[in-house]
Design an enzyme around this catalytic site. Structure first.
Site, PDB file in Angstrom:
ATOM      1  N   GLU A   1       0.920  -1.217  -0.107  1.00  0.00           N
ATOM      2  CA  GLU A   1      -0.093   0.138  -0.015  1.00  0.00           C
ATOM      3  C   GLU A   1       0.864   1.275  -0.099  1.00  0.00           C
ATOM      4  O   GLU A   1       1.789   1.372   0.959  1.00  0.00           O
ATOM      5  CB  GLU A   1      -0.917   0.010   1.258  1.00  0.00           C
ATOM      6  CG  GLU A   1      -2.113   1.008   1.213  1.00  0.00           C
ATOM      7  CD  GLU A   1      -1.693   2.261   1.847  1.00  0.00           C
ATOM      8  OE1 GLU A   1      -1.567   3.413   1.169  1.00  0.00           O
ATOM      9  OE2 GLU A   1      -1.764   2.347   3.047  1.00  0.00           O
TER      10      GLU A   1
ATOM     11  N   CYS B   1      -2.218   7.966   4.414  1.00  0.00           N
ATOM     12  CA  CYS B   1      -2.036   7.762   3.043  1.00  0.00           C
ATOM     13  C   CYS B   1      -3.642   8.281   2.368  1.00  0.00           C
ATOM     14  O   CYS B   1      -3.369   8.580   1.021  1.00  0.00           O
ATOM     15  CB  CYS B   1      -1.993   6.174   2.717  1.00  0.00           C
ATOM     16  SG  CYS B   1      -0.552   5.552   3.556  1.00  0.00           S
TER      17      CYS B   1
END
Length: 541
Positions: A293, A327
């Site tokens: 990720e 994120c």
């Protein structure tokens, strides 16, 4: 012989505590903050259950008061990395053959220890070492961490129960084997829960891990290792090796036993890891599983029918909570000219109210960015916008690192849909807004889809539900987690499994069953009860 059949149902999500003044959790947390603020601990490597001190050390400081040292940590050299690999491989046989329900029992005990006995410990260390306020620490190092552990046990139960059909005269079954080697877990600074999940998800599925924590999250991560030990995790199943990424990666990538990489961090780093695996592919015992990720340039798309107050809240909190160091943080917004003045007015009002400073003061909504490198990078984008002819700073724009690494919540307004700060990941409290003509909606949706290389999170705001549906469809590949009339951040384990594609990663969805499947090698076994003995087909007899 244990012939019980276990079923781990989906749990309830861990409740977020309120930390009201005078509450038991507030008193415990404040006492732990004071205790940790008064001590400086030594953080060793932990390899095969043993504490290793290399003498090559670094410092853990408070980002909001960078002269305050919290810990001295030892760095792994090439010798220690190989020791960690060896320890993991030694532990692998016993751990991989341990009943999965026993592994789950250890995982669930870790969850209970974090939720109860050590809640203040992990929250305080996350607050001090990673500059999170009370709420941001609570939803991360307590609630999400616990949710990952508990939900993963339920997901594992579901996966192990997936079995093939059998037929007359045969029994078919699927064995879910751990990977044939070790998993390299490479974790980020911004979420203690992610740091735990990167190693513990493969571990639940019978794997062993070599874990390199972020150098700016070592304090909380070290305490997790101590909790794992108390919960009964066998020595060598997880090996903790802080240090230089280049030094550690060199040894890891060269090992024939590398079976997987579980990563959260920058796209550039993941690209490097992927390339190194490719360069060494002929040396490995098996093709390594790569689960990552990575970056994001997460968006809010505002339709002219949107509720302005809802947009203001989403933009401000989505972009500036935890200083934009998520994120999933909102970092670009597309707003129609008809609504932008009202939206900007609301953001300015919030910015004027919030306080910025030390995490020990619960009234501070904004704290520090993680370190000087991050601070300088964010400041460079702000200065670029100040000198640009096609952009202007409309909120904030100030920064100061004399005491801590503080950056004001900053909004950049641009007339250029390809402006530098609307394309590139900044990872700080900076929101860039492209203001579009209301009659150029479709063109602007294309800008939103095509401008950034990332595809992590995004959201659309609008009261016109048909228009919202079309925008949602047009942005189908722009985000792996998409929100309607909500900010593009705040995914909850078990409810919104998290991950994106394009330059944002492999989209294996932490917080859901998809991620766990990556850490097993299914073996299908067929047993024939009465084997045939005649080679002839029936019509040949």
């Amino acid at each position: 012989m244990n012939n019980q059949i276990y079923s781990f149902p989906l749990p309830q999500n861990e409740p977020v505590k309120g930390y009201l003044k005078g509450s038991a959790e507030r008193i415990a947390l404040e006492a732990e903050l004071e205790r940790q603020s008064k001590i400086e601990i030594e953080v060793p490597l932990i390899i095969g259950g043993k504490e290793i001190r290399t003498g090559n050390t670094g410092k853990v400081v408070m980002p909001h008061n960078h002269k305050h040292v919290l810990a001295t940590y030892h760095k792994a050299g090439e010798k220690e990395v190989q020791m960690a690999i060896d320890a993991a491989m030694e532990a692998r046989k016993v751990w991989s053959e341990t009943p999965w329900t026993t592994r789950a029992a250890i995982i669930l005990k870790i969850a209970d220890l974090v939720a109860g006995k050590y809640r203040a410990l992990v929250n305080a260390s996350t607050m001090l070492g990673q500059s999170k306020n009370i709420f941001q620490a609570e939803i991360d190092s307590a609630c999400e961490l616990v949710d990952f552990l508990r939900y993963n046990c339920a997901f594992a139960s579901q996966i192990y129960s997936i079995q093939p059909k059998s037929a007359y005269g045969q029994i078919n079954s699927t064995e879910y084997r751990p990977l044939e080697g070790f998993v390299f877990a490479l974790s980020p600074f911004n979420f203690t829960s992610i740091a735990s999940n990167l190693s513990m998800t493969p571990v639940l599925m019978g794997n062993v891990a070599v874990w390199k924590p972020s150098t700016t999250a070592i304090l909380s991560n070290y305490y997790l290792m101590k909790i794992y030990k108390e919960a009964g995790l066998p020595d060598g199943v997880v090996n903790f090796i802080p240090g230089s990424g280049a030094t550690i990666g060199k040894v890891i990538m060269a090992s024939k036993d590398l079976a997987g990489i579980h990563f959260t961090g920058s796209s550039a780093t993941f690209n490097t890891l992927w390339t190194q695996v490719g360069d060494n592919i002929a040396n490995y015992k098996t093709y390594p599983r790569l689960v990552g990720e990575t970056g994001g340039k997460d968006f809010i798309f505002v339709h002219p029918s949107a509720d302005v107050k809802a947009v203001v809240h989403a933009a401000f909190t989505g972009a500036f909570e935890f200083q934009g160091q998520k994120c999933s943080a909102a970092s670009r917004m597309y707003a129609p000219k008809s609504l932008w003045p009202s939206i900007l007015e609301g953001i300015k009002a919030f910015a004027a109210e919030v306080k910025m400073g030390d995490v020990a003061d619960p009234m501070n909504f904004i704290n520090a960015v993680i370190d000087e490198t991050s601070f300088d990078n964010i400041a460079s984008y702000i200065e670029y916008a100040k000198s640009a002819s096609d952009a202007k700073i409309v909120v904030g724009g100030g920064y100061d690192k004399s005491v801590g690494y503080f950056v004001q919540p900053t909004v950049i307004e641009t007339t250029n849909p390809q402006f530098k700060s609307i394309k590139e990941e900044i990872f700080g409290p900076v929101l860039t807004v492209y203001v579009y003509d209301d009659d150029k909606l479709e063109e602007t949706v294309r800008f939103c889809d095509e401008t950034s290389p990332y595809g992590l999170t995004g959201s659309v705001f609008g009261q016109d539900r048909l228009a919202v549906e079309k925008i949602t469809s047009d942005l189908r590949y722009a985000a792996g987690n998409f929100y309607v009339n909500d900010r593009p951040t705040g995914a909850v384990v078990g409810m919104q499994p998290f991950g994106g594609s394009r330059a944002s990663g492999t989209n294996d969805k932490a917080g859901g069953p998809f991620n766990l499947i990556r850490w097993v090698l299914p073996r299908v076994i067929k047993e024939t009860l009465v084997p045939p003995t005649d080679y002839r087909y029936g019509y040949m007899k």
